[in-house]
Design a protein around this motif. Structure first.
Motif, PDB file in Angstrom:
ATOM      1  N   ARG A 191       0.888  -1.005  -0.062  1.00 15.41           N
ATOM      2  CA  ARG A 191      -0.024  -0.119   0.018  1.00 15.41           C
ATOM      3  C   ARG A 191       0.873   1.185  -0.050  1.00 15.41           C
ATOM      4  NH1 ARG A 191      -3.709  -2.348   4.118  1.00 15.41           N
ATOM      5  NH2 ARG A 191      -5.462  -3.289   2.908  1.00 15.41           N
ATOM      6  N   CYS A 192       2.001   1.059   0.106  1.00 16.02           N
ATOM      7  CA  CYS A 192       3.018   2.275   0.106  1.00 16.02           C
ATOM      8  C   CYS A 192       4.348   2.376  -0.736  1.00 16.02           C
ATOM      9  CB  CYS A 192       3.192   2.773   1.591  1.00 16.02           C
ATOM     10  SG  CYS A 192       4.107   1.419   2.495  1.00 16.02           S
ATOM     11  N   ASP A 193       4.825   3.484  -1.097  1.00 16.42           N
ATOM     12  CA  ASP A 193       6.013   3.668  -1.670  1.00 16.42           C
ATOM     13  C   ASP A 193       7.210   3.067  -0.851  1.00 16.42           C
ATOM     14  OD1 ASP A 193       4.777   4.255  -4.092  1.00 16.42           O
ATOM     15  OD2 ASP A 193       5.050   6.377  -3.745  1.00 16.42           O
ATOM     16  N   GLY A 194       8.104   2.567  -1.130  1.00 16.56           N
ATOM     17  CA  GLY A 194       9.361   2.435  -0.503  1.00 16.56           C
ATOM     18  C   GLY A 194      10.455   1.767  -1.074  1.00 16.56           C
ATOM     19  N   LEU A 195      11.351   1.231  -0.476  1.00 15.85           N
ATOM     20  CA  LEU A 195      12.618   0.730  -0.913  1.00 15.85           C
ATOM     21  C   LEU A 195      12.874  -0.674  -0.322  1.00 15.85           C
ATOM     22  CD1 LEU A 195      14.887   3.697   0.625  1.00 15.85           C
ATOM     23  CD2 LEU A 195      13.883   3.466  -1.897  1.00 15.85           C
ATOM     24  N   ILE A 196      13.311  -1.410  -1.345  1.00 17.07           N
ATOM     25  CA  ILE A 196      13.608  -2.885  -1.314  1.00 17.07           C
ATOM     26  C   ILE A 196      14.889  -3.091  -1.155  1.00 17.07           C
ATOM     27  CG2 ILE A 196      13.466  -5.338  -2.545  1.00 17.07           C
ATOM     28  CD1 ILE A 196      10.872  -3.871  -3.680  1.00 17.07           C
ATOM     29  N   ARG A 197      15.327  -3.885  -0.117  1.00 15.18           N
ATOM     30  CA  ARG A 197      16.679  -4.299   0.100  1.00 15.18           C
ATOM     31  C   ARG A 197      16.652  -5.791  -0.259  1.00 15.18           C
ATOM     32  NH1 ARG A 197      18.475  -4.292   6.176  1.00 15.18           N
ATOM     33  NH2 ARG A 197      17.017  -5.816   6.420  1.00 15.18           N
ATOM     34  N   LEU A 198      17.905  -6.083  -1.298  1.00 20.09           N
ATOM     35  CA  LEU A 198      17.990  -7.476  -1.613  1.00 20.09           C
ATOM     36  C   LEU A 198      19.246  -8.095  -1.014  1.00 20.09           C
ATOM     37  CD1 LEU A 198      16.680  -7.176  -5.209  1.00 20.09           C
ATOM     38  CD2 LEU A 198      15.492  -7.977  -3.359  1.00 20.09           C
ATOM     39  N   ARG A 199      19.343  -9.139  -0.389  1.00 19.04           N
ATOM     40  CA  ARG A 199      20.611  -9.667  -0.187  1.00 19.04           C
ATOM     41  C   ARG A 199      20.767 -11.023  -1.151  1.00 19.04           C
ATOM     42  NH1 ARG A 199      18.226  -9.556   4.602  1.00 19.04           N
ATOM     43  NH2 ARG A 199      17.517 -11.541   4.727  1.00 19.04           N
ATOM     44  N   HIS A 200      22.060 -10.932  -1.707  1.00 17.60           N
ATOM     45  CA  HIS A 200      22.290 -12.072  -2.636  1.00 17.60           C
ATOM     46  C   HIS A 200      23.235 -13.179  -2.470  1.00 17.60           C
ATOM     47  CE1 HIS A 200      20.921  -8.552  -5.188  1.00 17.60           C
ATOM     48  NE2 HIS A 200      20.687  -9.612  -6.079  1.00 17.60           N
ATOM     49  N   THR A 201      23.329 -14.278  -2.872  1.00 16.70           N
ATOM     50  CA  THR A 201      24.025 -15.273  -2.513  1.00 16.70           C
ATOM     51  C   THR A 201      25.637 -15.192  -2.362  1.00 16.70           C
ATOM     52  OG1 THR A 201      23.856 -16.229  -4.763  1.00 16.70           O
ATOM     53  CG2 THR A 201      22.299 -17.173  -3.041  1.00 16.70           C
ATOM     54  N   ASN A 202      26.058 -14.072  -3.073  1.00 14.72           N
ATOM     55  CA  ASN A 202      27.501 -13.786  -3.216  1.00 14.72           C
ATOM     56  C   ASN A 202      27.902 -12.723  -2.230  1.00 14.72           C
ATOM     57  OD1 ASN A 202      26.305 -11.357  -4.281  1.00 14.72           O
ATOM     58  ND2 ASN A 202      27.316 -11.352  -6.056  1.00 14.72           N
ATOM     59  N   GLY A 203      26.802 -12.269  -1.182  1.00 16.09           N
ATOM     60  CA  GLY A 203      27.180 -11.445  -0.076  1.00 16.09           C
ATOM     61  C   GLY A 203      26.809  -9.968  -0.651  1.00 16.09           C
ATOM     62  N   ASP A 204      26.443  -9.877  -1.667  1.00 18.98           N
ATOM     63  CA  ASP A 204      26.044  -8.328  -2.193  1.00 18.98           C
ATOM     64  C   ASP A 204      24.760  -7.945  -1.506  1.00 18.98           C
ATOM     65  OD1 ASP A 204      28.179  -7.836  -3.485  1.00 18.98           O
ATOM     66  OD2 ASP A 204      27.047  -8.021  -5.683  1.00 18.98           O
TER      67      ASP A 204
END
Length: 137
Positions: free
Chosen positions: A82-95
């Motif tokens: 329902r709201c605008d925001g930011l997405i944090r993605l953790r990757h298998t390479n550590g990024d």
């Protein structure tokens, strides 16, 4: 880009509404600093695609599957969508990368389907900037 980055997959995802985030972002830089409370999203799988589009635009697409369809999990996902925001993605390479900025936030959509039920969170958008590396304050 190394071969490890090309094969990297999403292993974690979280969301912060713009109203709860303090963001330090400089357009054109590859890093972003964010403080606030992130909401963890328990995904079972996810795929994020990003490619240069026409001109100065980056095409971004995310699809993440959530198999926890309990009442509390669904309520959290509805609030997130329902709201605008930011997405944090953790990757298998550590990024750890952030999709969206304070000027160009992300809006997720939610679709429930299947037996057993699952929820797909997704977006497809054009952004002036690619996903950025999260750096702590």
């Amino acid at each position: 880009m190394s071969i490890e980055n090309k094969r990297s997959q999403i292993c974690g995802m979280s969301f912060i509404p713009m109203t709860d985030a303090t963001v330090v972002n400089h357009p054109g830089e590859s890093i972003i600093k964010i403080s606030g409370t992130w909401h963890e999203i328990s995904i079972s799988s996810g795929e994020f695609k990003e490619k240069e589009g026409n001109g100065d635009v980056v095409e971004q697409e995310l699809e993440a599957v959530v198999t926890d369809t309990g009442e509390n999990a669904v309520a959290l996902l509805r609030n997130i969508c329902r709201c605008d925001g930011l997405i944090r993605l953790r990757h298998t390479n550590g990024d750890i990368k952030v999709v969206g900025t304070d000027q160009f936030p992300v809006l997720l959509t939610m679709q429930r389907s299947g037996t057993p039920a699952s929820i797909t969170l997704s977006f497809k958008r054009e952004s002036p900037e690619p996903a950025k590396i999260l750096e702590s304050f």
